[in-house]
Design a protein around this motif. Structure first.
Motif, mmCIF file in Angstrom:
data_model
loop_
_atom_site.group_PDB
_atom_site.id
_atom_site.type_symbol
_atom_site.label_atom_id
_atom_site.label_comp_id
_atom_site.label_asym_id
_atom_site.label_seq_id
_atom_site.Cartn_x
_atom_site.Cartn_y
_atom_site.Cartn_z
ATOM 1 N N LEU A 160 0.839 -1.210 0.000
ATOM 2 C CA LEU A 160 0.000 0.000 0.000
ATOM 3 C C LEU A 160 0.874 1.260 0.000
ATOM 4 C CD1 LEU A 160 -3.099 0.451 0.147
ATOM 5 C CD2 LEU A 160 -2.813 0.870 2.594
ATOM 6 N N ILE A 161 1.884 1.279 0.883
ATOM 7 C CA ILE A 161 2.791 2.436 0.959
ATOM 8 C C ILE A 161 3.584 2.569 -0.330
ATOM 9 C CG2 ILE A 161 4.772 3.432 2.177
ATOM 10 C CD1 ILE A 161 3.752 1.958 4.709
ATOM 11 N N LEU A 162 4.050 1.435 -0.864
ATOM 12 C CA LEU A 162 4.842 1.441 -2.100
ATOM 13 C C LEU A 162 4.044 2.046 -3.253
ATOM 14 C CD1 LEU A 162 7.585 0.529 -3.245
ATOM 15 C CD2 LEU A 162 6.607 -1.726 -3.662
ATOM 16 N N GLU B 111 11.778 10.990 -17.122
ATOM 17 C CA GLU B 111 13.118 10.571 -17.543
ATOM 18 C C GLU B 111 13.512 9.270 -16.847
ATOM 19 O OE1 GLU B 111 17.685 12.282 -17.806
ATOM 20 O OE2 GLU B 111 16.089 13.601 -17.068
ATOM 21 N N GLY B 112 13.180 9.184 -15.556
ATOM 22 C CA GLY B 112 13.461 7.959 -14.805
ATOM 23 C C GLY B 112 12.701 6.773 -15.357
ATOM 24 N N LEU B 113 11.435 6.989 -15.725
ATOM 25 C CA LEU B 113 10.629 5.909 -16.305
ATOM 26 C C LEU B 113 11.210 5.422 -17.629
ATOM 27 C CD1 LEU B 113 6.841 6.737 -15.761
ATOM 28 C CD2 LEU B 113 8.128 4.801 -14.868
ATOM 29 N N LYS B 114 11.719 6.369 -18.433
ATOM 30 C CA LYS B 114 12.338 5.985 -19.718
ATOM 31 C C LYS B 114 13.537 5.066 -19.489
ATOM 32 C CE LYS B 114 11.073 10.032 -22.459
ATOM 33 N NZ LYS B 114 11.567 11.300 -22.996
ATOM 34 N N VAL B 115 14.386 5.455 -18.532
ATOM 35 C CA VAL B 115 15.570 4.635 -18.216
ATOM 36 C C VAL B 115 15.145 3.243 -17.775
ATOM 37 C CG1 VAL B 115 17.482 4.369 -16.551
ATOM 38 C CG2 VAL B 115 17.057 6.577 -17.619
ATOM 39 N N TYR B 116 14.051 3.181 -17.011
ATOM 40 C CA TYR B 116 13.622 1.923 -16.407
ATOM 41 C C TYR B 116 12.868 1.015 -17.374
ATOM 42 C CZ TYR B 116 11.829 -1.164 -12.728
ATOM 43 O OH TYR B 116 11.534 -2.252 -11.942
ATOM 44 N N LEU B 117 12.110 1.614 -18.288
ATOM 45 C CA LEU B 117 11.182 0.815 -19.102
ATOM 46 C C LEU B 117 11.575 0.659 -20.567
ATOM 47 C CD1 LEU B 117 7.780 2.137 -17.665
ATOM 48 C CD2 LEU B 117 8.982 0.029 -17.061
ATOM 49 N N ALA C 69 9.054 -1.934 -7.076
ATOM 50 C CA ALA C 69 9.977 -1.075 -6.318
ATOM 51 C C ALA C 69 10.785 -0.195 -7.267
ATOM 52 C CB ALA C 69 10.908 -1.929 -5.461
ATOM 53 N N GLY C 70 11.147 -0.758 -8.427
ATOM 54 C CA GLY C 70 11.875 0.009 -9.433
ATOM 55 C C GLY C 70 11.076 1.189 -9.953
ATOM 56 N N LEU C 71 9.731 1.026 -10.011
ATOM 57 C CA LEU C 71 8.862 2.122 -10.461
ATOM 58 C C LEU C 71 8.863 3.289 -9.475
ATOM 59 C CD1 LEU C 71 5.742 0.145 -11.781
ATOM 60 C CD2 LEU C 71 7.421 1.396 -13.158
ATOM 61 N N LEU C 72 9.271 3.010 -8.227
ATOM 62 C CA LEU C 72 9.422 4.086 -7.244
ATOM 63 C C LEU C 72 10.832 4.674 -7.272
ATOM 64 C CD1 LEU C 72 8.677 5.785 -4.725
ATOM 65 C CD2 LEU C 72 9.346 3.810 -3.338
ATOM 66 N N ILE C 73 11.832 3.806 -7.138
ATOM 67 C CA ILE C 73 13.198 4.277 -6.886
ATOM 68 C C ILE C 73 13.809 4.993 -8.087
ATOM 69 C CG2 ILE C 73 15.544 3.594 -6.226
ATOM 70 C CD1 ILE C 73 13.539 3.300 -3.947
ATOM 71 N N ILE C 74 13.694 4.424 -9.294
ATOM 72 C CA ILE C 74 14.349 5.042 -10.461
ATOM 73 C C ILE C 74 13.747 6.415 -10.774
ATOM 74 C CG2 ILE C 74 14.982 4.779 -12.903
ATOM 75 C CD1 ILE C 74 16.428 2.841 -11.054
ATOM 76 N N PRO C 75 12.417 6.544 -10.893
ATOM 77 C CA PRO C 75 11.874 7.900 -11.086
ATOM 78 C C PRO C 75 12.235 8.847 -9.939
ATOM 79 C CG PRO C 75 10.228 6.272 -11.665
ATOM 80 C CD PRO C 75 11.357 5.529 -11.021
ATOM 81 N N ALA C 76 12.256 8.350 -8.677
ATOM 82 C CA ALA C 76 12.591 9.206 -7.526
ATOM 83 C C ALA C 76 14.014 9.753 -7.643
ATOM 84 C CB ALA C 76 12.429 8.424 -6.225
ATOM 85 N N ILE C 77 14.920 8.926 -8.158
ATOM 86 C CA ILE C 77 16.305 9.377 -8.337
ATOM 87 C C ILE C 77 16.351 10.550 -9.321
ATOM 88 C CG2 ILE C 77 18.600 8.728 -9.212
ATOM 89 C CD1 ILE C 77 18.029 5.881 -8.265
ATOM 90 N N TYR C 78 15.613 10.420 -10.422
ATOM 91 C CA TYR C 78 15.626 11.479 -11.432
ATOM 92 C C TYR C 78 14.816 12.707 -10.998
ATOM 93 C CZ TYR C 78 18.288 8.682 -14.681
ATOM 94 O OH TYR C 78 19.313 7.976 -15.267
ATOM 95 N N VAL C 79 13.828 12.503 -10.127
ATOM 96 C CA VAL C 79 13.133 13.647 -9.520
ATOM 97 C C VAL C 79 14.116 14.410 -8.634
ATOM 98 C CG1 VAL C 79 11.327 14.328 -7.881
ATOM 99 C CG2 VAL C 79 10.831 12.603 -9.620
#
Length: 448
Positions: free
Chosen positions: A179-181, A196-202, A263-273
């Motif tokens: 739920l938190i994730l 930009e983070g989503l592009k790198v990830y997906l 988890a990747g959908l959180l961390i990678i975009p968060a890094i680029y944010v």
């Protein structure tokens, strides 16, 4: 020896097994491995290898555990047909117990850090600046208090048993974690830089698919399922004969790899944010910052830049990380506790507090000699010992356990298994391919 408990439901087992697998390494390790290994190309390779490598090895542990209905030492002795193989089984089992205990010794320290940052996010809300500074400053007193609190939580859950402790808390904590994730993902994806983070990830960069990427994905798939130290073997020993093991193993593998992806959908975009807010996200070598630096430097600076909402986002994030820590730590402590409570006159509660106390002392010794011991213990357990134990457990199932006995053990809960594709492939796979693939990962780890 006290009678053995069992998980009361399939859901309880899946939540406990997924909780064991989904820890700190999965939430920061998988996403940053992905970002530095070609984005979606790594994700695709990871999913492929999770089922080609981790799933067969997971099945090896589950089938030994359920058949023997015992801790790792007794279970391996039970399936060994001769005196030399029983000696080997004892050695592997004791080695696994030591490694699981040492993993918990350093893991408790890192989990303690998560709790101090969780505490700091609360003190920030009340603007208790001195308390926040103490909680986020590295120091022996802070570290040992936080680690001690975390160890007491872990001990309290394990002392309560399988249904009352592990299953009860896993079925509560895992939905809360999800739920938190999801809530954090939805928030982060609305921020500048997230695209930009989503592009790198997906979006895959297939030119990145090299031997090193394949081996990294293999290692991540193997370690993310808590394989090698007997946690899944012990959890398997609490399963009913009515459960279909191949199906259950597939559900656990899919759940674990699915949550790693989320988890990747959180961390990678968060890094680029964070980068969009002016935080440096690349190391001097040009690679994306990973590990503790990501959790304790990049993301806190992102939370600080968010204004009034920042402390609340930080609070949710560190609750998430503390839950992930706890669901993993309870499975590690169960490995030595199951041995002590079954092979000595100690009750489960006595064994839990005694072993928990010994591991606390080990953690304290690591903290007293942090520069020397912290990385050394991590390398000994995760880089060297886990792959070797994984190979030895596959060898036990593939080479030492009699094939007919293995089939009969698997047929409980899936009577038509002999005619299935799983039975045609898995025994040969776990005998030859799994050990070779795990050894390849191990050699690459050493060379790397």
């Amino acid at each position: 020896m006290a009678s053995r408990e069992q998980f009361s439901s399939k859901t309880g087992f899946v939540m406990a097994a997924a909780g064991s697998a989904i820890g700190l390494g999965n939430i920061w390790g998988f996403p940053t491995q992905t970002a530095s290994n070609g984005g979606a190309a790594f994700v695709m390779m990871y999913f492929l290898l999770a089922f080609c490598l981790a799933y067969p090895a997971l099945m090896a542990e589950l089938v030994i555990g359920r058949h023997a209905r015992a801790n790792i030492v007794t279970a391996l002795r039970h399936v060994a047909p001769s005196k030399p193989t029983r000696f080997l089984g004892t050695f592997i089992g004791v080695y696994g117990v030591i490694v699981a205990s040492l993993i918990l010794a350093f893991y408790g320290i890192v989990a303690g850090w998560m709790m101090t940052y969780l505490g700091a996010s609360i003190t920030d809300l009340f603007q208790w600046n001195e308390a926040s500074q103490w909680l986020t400053s590295f120091g022996f007193t802070r570290n040992i208090i936080a680690m001690g609190i975390f160890m007491v939580l872990t001990i309290a859950i394990i002392a309560s048993g399988i249904q009352g402790g592990i299953e009860r808390w896993s079925t509560r904590l895992m939905p809360m974690l999800m739920l938190i994730l999801v809530a954090l993902i939805l928030y982060v994806l609305t921020q500048d830089g997230a695209k930009e983070g989503l592009k790198v990830y997906l979006i895959p960069d297939f030119s990145q698919i090299k031997p090193s990427l394949i081996l990294d994905a293999m290692g991540q798939a193997f370690f993310s399922l808590s394989l090698g130290v007997g946690t899944m073997l012990v959890y398997g020993s609490y399963l009913s004969d009515k459960e279909d093991l191949p199906k259950l193993g597939a559900i656990v593998t899919l759940t674990d790899s699915g949550i790693a992806f989320i988890a990747g959908l959180l961390i990678i975009p968060a890094i680029y944010v964070a980068q969009a807010h002016g935080t440096s996200i690349f190391s001097e070598s040009g690679t994306l910052i990973a590990g503790p630096d990501l959790i304790f430097q990049v993301l806190p600076s992102l939370f600080n830049s968010m204004g009034g909402i920042g402390p609340y986002v930080a609070l949710a994030f560190f609750i998430l990380m503390t839950i992930a820590s706890l669901t993993s730590s309870i499975s590690m402590l169960e490995v030595p506790v199951s041995l002590a409570s079954e092979e000595t006159n100690a009750t489960r509660r006595q064994a839990t507090w005694l072993i928990g106390g010994v591991i606390f002392v080990c953690s304290a010794l690591i903290l007293l000699n942090f520069e020397l011991l912290f990385t050394l213990v991590i390398d000994f357990t995760t880089v060297y010992s886990q792959p070797l134990l994984g190979v030895l457990l596959c060898v036990f199932v593939g080479w030492i356990w009699h094939r007919n006995s293995l089939l009969n053990a698997l047929k409980a809960g899936s009577p038509h298994l002999e005619q299935s594709l799983f039975w045609k492939i898995w025994p040969v796979y776990v005998k030859f391919f799994c050990p070779l693939l795990i050894l390849a990962t191990f050699i690459q780890s050493i060379i790397g």
